[in-house]
Design a protein around this motif. Sequence first.
Motif, PDB file in Angstrom:
ATOM      1  N   PHE A 178       0.782  -1.198   0.139  1.00  0.00           N
ATOM      2  CA  PHE A 178       0.005   0.090   0.049  1.00  0.00           C
ATOM      3  C   PHE A 178       0.690   1.304   0.021  1.00  0.00           C
ATOM      4  O   PHE A 178       0.502   2.355  -0.821  1.00  0.00           O
ATOM      5  CB  PHE A 178      -0.962  -0.070   1.194  1.00  0.00           C
ATOM      6  N   CYS A 235       0.763   3.809  -3.094  1.00  0.00           N
ATOM      7  CA  CYS A 235       0.496   5.345  -2.961  1.00  0.00           C
ATOM      8  C   CYS A 235       1.585   6.091  -3.583  1.00  0.00           C
ATOM      9  O   CYS A 235       1.366   7.170  -4.285  1.00  0.00           O
ATOM     10  CB  CYS A 235      -0.169   5.346  -1.722  1.00  0.00           C
ATOM     11  N   GLY A 251      -4.292  -5.884  -3.199  1.00  0.00           N
ATOM     12  CA  GLY A 251      -4.011  -4.888  -4.183  1.00  0.00           C
ATOM     13  C   GLY A 251      -5.006  -4.735  -5.359  1.00  0.00           C
ATOM     14  O   GLY A 251      -5.389  -3.698  -5.638  1.00  0.00           O
TER      15      GLY A 251
END
Length: 290
Positions: free
Chosen positions: A57, A61, A152
């Motif tokens: 994550f 990002c 994901g």
Amino acid sequence: MRGRRGNDVGKRRDTVLLRTGRRAGLYGAVAAGGFRRYAAYGAATAAGVFTNTVFGFIVACTYMALWTERPGLGGYDLGQALAFVWVSQSMLAACALLGGGFQEEVQERIRTGDIAVDLYRPADLQLWWLAADLGRAAFQLVGRGAVPLVAGALVFPLALPADPQRWLLFLGSVLLGLVVSFALRWLLALSAFWLLDGSGVNLVAVVASVFFSGMLLPLTVFPGGFGELVRLLPWAAILQVPLDVLLGRHAGAAEVLRALGFQAVWALVLLGVGRLVQSAATRKVVVQGG
């Protein structure tokens, strides 16, 4: 006379086939043992899954911010870049890019002298540990790879292919990458015959593998001659090449075969170098009275 000679040839052939079958069965059992060994550590696997998912994550990002500013960076669109992140996370433990695997155990066995027991086994030392490491990698792909990839895919728009043939080629490329990874770490393990303490060389190897494999950024991002150089190094065969095969970066069968050939050449070269170093290390043990 001819009949007797033909019978002798047939018996020798049958003996060779029997020995080959027994050896294949032995290494298959070693690989299965490696799988079961790591499957026994449920808590460690769950912690690894959590770590890979959280790290995925964070990196995803970061990629989103970077690709928003630089669309098409490295030749990937945003969906491909995000797929690169999460598939690499699913392969991270299997390829032992951050350490783990067998090399620390072999180095410890060398330090304590227990490696002498391994050398007395009626099996090839390199193939024994290769089989064990492939068993470990198979479990890590399933046990630590599936959940982060699914997580994901549920949150980010991953550009994963729908073509089953592409996935089969990817799995073949992953297998070659695992062999290259083993061959590099086998050289690290053997270095303990001379260094005795492998912690320093292991740390350097982790830094090199993280940077040159494409784990942090795809290697296609690096410009000019430096980018061409890093894409020729063996670490590229571990992660970058399988991901490019999956994402369809190689147009046509010829380019895919060239990519797989690149991995196969590095695997053969590094395994061959490992054989030479292993032979020198074995002589060193014998000379020292081991």
